[in-house]
Design an enzyme around this catalytic site. Sequence first.
Site, PDB file in Angstrom:
ATOM      1  N   CYS A  71       0.824  -1.212   0.000  1.00  0.00           N
ATOM      2  CA  CYS A  71       0.000   0.000   0.000  1.00  0.00           C
ATOM      3  C   CYS A  71       0.856   1.259   0.000  1.00  0.00           C
ATOM      4  O   CYS A  71       1.688   1.467   0.890  1.00  0.00           O
ATOM      5  CB  CYS A  71      -0.923  -0.003   1.222  1.00  0.00           C
ATOM      6  SG  CYS A  71      -1.899   1.514   1.347  1.00  0.00           S
ATOM      7  N   ARG A  74      -0.013   4.581   3.007  1.00  0.00           N
ATOM      8  CA  ARG A  74       0.071   4.306   4.437  1.00  0.00           C
ATOM      9  C   ARG A  74       0.367   5.499   5.337  1.00  0.00           C
ATOM     10  O   ARG A  74       0.277   5.373   6.561  1.00  0.00           O
ATOM     11  CB  ARG A  74       1.121   3.209   4.682  1.00  0.00           C
ATOM     12  CG  ARG A  74       0.676   1.859   4.219  1.00  0.00           C
ATOM     13  CD  ARG A  74       1.730   0.817   4.506  1.00  0.00           C
ATOM     14  NE  ARG A  74       2.675   0.619   3.414  1.00  0.00           N
ATOM     15  CZ  ARG A  74       3.822  -0.015   3.535  1.00  0.00           C
ATOM     16  NH1 ARG A  74       4.204  -0.471   4.715  1.00  0.00           N
ATOM     17  NH2 ARG A  74       4.605  -0.204   2.491  1.00  0.00           N
ATOM     18  N   TRP A 247      -8.993   5.792  -0.251  1.00  0.00           N
ATOM     19  CA  TRP A 247      -9.487   6.418  -1.472  1.00  0.00           C
ATOM     20  C   TRP A 247      -8.621   5.917  -2.621  1.00  0.00           C
ATOM     21  O   TRP A 247      -7.557   5.322  -2.413  1.00  0.00           O
ATOM     22  CB  TRP A 247      -9.458   7.945  -1.373  1.00  0.00           C
ATOM     23  CG  TRP A 247      -8.153   8.502  -0.895  1.00  0.00           C
ATOM     24  CD1 TRP A 247      -7.010   8.680  -1.626  1.00  0.00           C
ATOM     25  CD2 TRP A 247      -7.853   8.924   0.439  1.00  0.00           C
ATOM     26  NE1 TRP A 247      -6.016   9.196  -0.827  1.00  0.00           N
ATOM     27  CE2 TRP A 247      -6.505   9.357   0.445  1.00  0.00           C
ATOM     28  CE3 TRP A 247      -8.600   8.989   1.635  1.00  0.00           C
ATOM     29  CZ2 TRP A 247      -5.871   9.848   1.601  1.00  0.00           C
ATOM     30  CZ3 TRP A 247      -7.963   9.475   2.781  1.00  0.00           C
ATOM     31  CH2 TRP A 247      -6.621   9.899   2.750  1.00  0.00           C
ATOM     32  N   GLU A 252      -4.821   3.342 -10.434  1.00  0.00           N
ATOM     33  CA  GLU A 252      -5.456   2.042 -10.193  1.00  0.00           C
ATOM     34  C   GLU A 252      -6.581   1.834 -11.214  1.00  0.00           C
ATOM     35  O   GLU A 252      -6.818   0.731 -11.683  1.00  0.00           O
ATOM     36  CB  GLU A 252      -6.050   1.981  -8.785  1.00  0.00           C
ATOM     37  CG  GLU A 252      -5.045   2.093  -7.670  1.00  0.00           C
ATOM     38  CD  GLU A 252      -5.713   1.919  -6.310  1.00  0.00           C
ATOM     39  OE1 GLU A 252      -6.033   2.943  -5.687  1.00  0.00           O
ATOM     40  OE2 GLU A 252      -5.933   0.765  -5.901  1.00  0.00           O
TER      41      GLU A 252
HETATM   42  N1  ARG Z   1      -6.528  -1.613  -7.061  1.00  0.00           N
HETATM   43  C1  ARG Z   1      -7.838  -1.929  -6.596  1.00  0.00           C
HETATM   44  C2  ARG Z   1      -8.864  -1.415  -7.595  1.00  0.00           C
HETATM   45  O1  ARG Z   1      -8.505  -0.738  -8.510  1.00  0.00           O
HETATM   46  C3  ARG Z   1      -8.117  -1.330  -5.244  1.00  0.00           C
HETATM   47  C4  ARG Z   1      -7.090  -1.635  -4.169  1.00  0.00           C
HETATM   48  C5  ARG Z   1      -7.174  -0.729  -2.968  1.00  0.00           C
HETATM   49  N2  ARG Z   1      -6.928   0.628  -3.347  1.00  0.00           N
HETATM   50  C6  ARG Z   1      -6.952   1.681  -2.523  1.00  0.00           C
HETATM   51  N3  ARG Z   1      -6.730   2.850  -3.031  1.00  0.00           N
HETATM   52  N4  ARG Z   1      -7.184   1.548  -1.248  1.00  0.00           N
HETATM   53  O2  ARG Z   1     -10.049  -1.607  -7.486  1.00  0.00           O
END
Ligand code: ARG
Length: 377
Positions: A71, A74, A247, A252
Amino acid sequence: MQRNEFPRSKDLFLTAADFIERCYTEIGRTEQISSRIQHIRIEIESTGTYHQLSFELEHGARMAWRNSNRCIGRLFWKALKVRDCRHINTNDGVYEALGSHLRYATNKGTIRPAVSVFAPAHPELPEQAITVANHQLIRYAGWLAEDGGCIGDPKELNFTQFCQSLGWNPTPVHSKFDILPWVWRLPGGEWHLQSPRTEWILEVPLRHPECAEFASLGLRWYAVPVISDMQLEIGGLQYPAAPFNGWYMGTEIGSRNLGDADRYNCLPAVAHLFGLDSRSTASLWKDRSLVELNRAVLHSFESDGVRMVDHHTASEQFMKFMQTEARKGRHVQGDWSWLVPPMSGSASPIFHQNLDNQVISPNFYYRPLLPELSSAF
Ligand code: ARG
């Protein structure tokens, strides 16, 4: 991929004592350490397990986030809201708890990190535990198309089929963004399926800051990633259901969920829209499409007032996390291949770091794959 499953054989009492010592030292309760450890020893001897006090659970869950090697976010571990759901033992209770988690976390766009911790497993009866089958609380279905392709999210093909086997049949017409229902099981119970209410779900339609036609791609994504298939381990206790969220970082969605060839595979369509030459890889059409797609994600979330971090800011925040941890005398573990953002890697300071990937406790672990979800495809 390394799957860091928790070693079951590790002695519960020793792990508990080690946790109590570190936890109490951090929160300034050192004078209570020995009596608390004494109490836990007796409890484990007579019941085979022990009950964590709510402040232990709260700080333990925050430590688990702080220890999450993969992560990048953090820095904010202390702000995690820990919701104690250990008493919940009915399907209605689970549904309301998941719903209130989603509402709390979404907060009309000002996303708040939270974890909802359901009852722990008893060490001797690990299979008698509450299980949430979903990978995330909000996720889009993957439908097998006639031509063998996939409509929606290919990652969710198995889960979607599992939902159908439980009687789920939302609409005659399948779209690329059908929200999956929640599926869970209480200890010793049957699978229970129930859809989240639409008013609980915030989504962002994607548009581009300069290219108006971008909206015609019909892309969207949900606001809050709530991971629901990892188990939380604190002081040797396993919490098999502990959905948590932060968030989003833009990449991602823009690089991975929408960009990956085995996910929504949007780069060819974006390249076409921007008139990029996709015949030659050296035109860098993929790279340029990634940039435009990621710009659209950041722009749309920002315009809609939904909290999101870009990968440059997140990288800076992670570097700051490493510094603040060092000042506290703690060593930061990290998984380089996950922490380096999936776009412009070397422009992130994390790229230039050496990281130790040892997994320490408390932490969030992958739970073994449910047989119901093992691959049909
Ligand atoms: N990578 C994952 C997604 O795109 C989510 C993982 C957690 N991500 C976060 N920002 N807490 O759905």
